[in-house]
Write a protein that holds these residues in place. Sequence first.
Motif, short mmCIF file in Angstrom:
data_model
loop_
_atom_site.label_atom_id
_atom_site.label_comp_id
_atom_site.label_asym_id
_atom_site.label_seq_id
_atom_site.Cartn_x
_atom_site.Cartn_y
_atom_site.Cartn_z
N GLY A 9 29.45 22.26 28.12
CA GLY A 9 29.07 20.92 27.69
C GLY A 9 28.79 20.78 26.20
N ILE A 10 29.32 21.69 25.39
CA ILE A 10 29.08 21.64 23.95
C ILE A 10 29.78 20.41 23.36
N GLU A 11 29.03 19.60 22.66
CA GLU A 11 29.58 18.38 22.08
C GLU A 11 29.74 18.52 20.57
N THR A 12 30.79 17.90 20.05
CA THR A 12 30.96 17.78 18.61
C THR A 12 30.35 16.45 18.19
N VAL A 13 29.27 16.50 17.44
CA VAL A 13 28.53 15.30 17.05
C VAL A 13 28.80 15.01 15.57
N LYS A 14 29.31 13.82 15.29
CA LYS A 14 29.62 13.44 13.91
C LYS A 14 28.49 12.57 13.36
N VAL A 15 28.00 12.96 12.18
CA VAL A 15 26.86 12.29 11.57
C VAL A 15 27.21 11.91 10.13
N ARG A 16 27.04 10.66 9.78
CA ARG A 16 27.22 10.24 8.40
C ARG A 16 25.89 10.32 7.67
N VAL A 17 25.87 11.03 6.56
CA VAL A 17 24.65 11.24 5.80
C VAL A 17 24.69 10.39 4.53
N PRO A 18 23.86 9.35 4.45
CA PRO A 18 23.84 8.52 3.24
C PRO A 18 23.20 9.28 2.08
N ALA A 19 23.80 9.21 0.92
CA ALA A 19 23.29 9.93 -0.25
C ALA A 19 23.29 9.01 -1.45
N LEU A 186 19.31 21.43 6.14
CA LEU A 186 19.89 21.67 7.47
C LEU A 186 19.08 22.76 8.17
N ALA A 187 18.69 22.49 9.40
CA ALA A 187 17.81 23.39 10.13
C ALA A 187 18.17 23.42 11.61
N GLY A 188 17.49 24.28 12.35
CA GLY A 188 17.68 24.39 13.80
C GLY A 188 16.37 24.72 14.47
N HIS A 189 16.36 25.79 15.25
CA HIS A 189 15.16 26.40 15.84
C HIS A 189 14.61 25.67 17.07
N TYR A 209 12.49 16.99 15.12
CA TYR A 209 12.77 17.51 16.46
C TYR A 209 14.27 17.77 16.65
N VAL A 210 15.05 16.72 16.61
CA VAL A 210 16.51 16.79 16.71
C VAL A 210 17.08 15.59 15.97
N GLY A 211 18.13 15.81 15.20
CA GLY A 211 18.82 14.68 14.57
C GLY A 211 18.52 14.54 13.09
N LEU A 212 18.81 13.33 12.57
CA LEU A 212 18.72 13.05 11.13
C LEU A 212 17.43 12.30 10.81
N TYR A 213 16.73 12.80 9.77
CA TYR A 213 15.49 12.17 9.32
C TYR A 213 15.53 11.97 7.82
N HIS A 219 17.70 13.82 3.06
CA HIS A 219 17.59 13.85 4.51
C HIS A 219 17.49 15.28 5.02
N ILE A 220 16.99 15.41 6.25
CA ILE A 220 17.04 16.67 6.98
C ILE A 220 17.75 16.41 8.30
N TYR A 221 18.63 17.35 8.69
CA TYR A 221 19.27 17.27 9.99
C TYR A 221 18.90 18.51 10.80
N VAL A 222 18.42 18.30 12.01
CA VAL A 222 18.03 19.39 12.90
C VAL A 222 19.04 19.49 14.04
N ASN A 223 19.78 20.57 14.04
CA ASN A 223 20.75 20.86 15.09
C ASN A 223 20.01 21.37 16.33
N PRO A 224 20.30 20.83 17.53
CA PRO A 224 19.58 21.26 18.74
C PRO A 224 20.06 22.58 19.31
N GLY A 225 20.90 23.28 18.57
CA GLY A 225 21.38 24.58 19.03
C GLY A 225 22.78 24.50 19.61
#
Length: 251
Positions: A9-19, A186-189, A209-213, A219-225
Amino acid sequence: LGTMKAIHGIETVKVRVPAKNLPAELSGLRIVHISDLHIGPTIGKKFVQKIVSRVNDLKADIIVFTGDIGDARVSDHHEDSAPLAELKSTHGSFYVPGNHEVYWNQEEWVQKFTSLGMRALVNRGEKILHRGKEILIAGVPDPRSGMPWETVKPIRENPESVFRILLSHRPHVGEGIAAEDYDLILAGHTHGGQFFPWTLVAMLDHKYYVGLYKLKRGHIYVNPGTGSWGPLLRLGTTPEITVLELQSSEE
């Protein structure tokens, strides 16, 4: 069902990061983010090969790994990690270790991933040129290693960088000075808790927790693994390969 989700069930998630103030040359830059793969007794060569094939199809400019990629003795999993040498991108693959590499000899895992073509960033940074514009990619170690965080040193050594990226296994680095100095962290954990009811615990325990903040500077993006720790199980969370694309923003 949870095991099937973890494996298939691994998904490819596309995220646009405003800069803000992003040079036109960097607009559309694609960063593929892998975290918490946990190569070990339950995550083997077949799983890793599948991830590598999917990442290569994404035609990334940069590939990053934010820790807990290895989770066992290196000597027992040479073949399982071998497919990582096949990764392809414009500017290469960058890596920071997590707490699980610390548990299983961080230095050996860093040497192993370096031998597979990944560039380990432990309290240091590297600059790349993308369409003539300099990007800084820096990394900090996991606190479990006992090593200090030197987030400012890479900036001092690369003052001309127009866009700054920091790799950290743990997302709480976004609450420190890095939040003021970097355009994208960019982080995980967290794994998003991985399976219920730990999903609720993780949500309460982690500010990011998960996602873009949004942070002070960027911004920081937390990958859920991308993999799973312990039981090969996902309930209430989704394993993820993240594609982050930079876009110009006035905000």
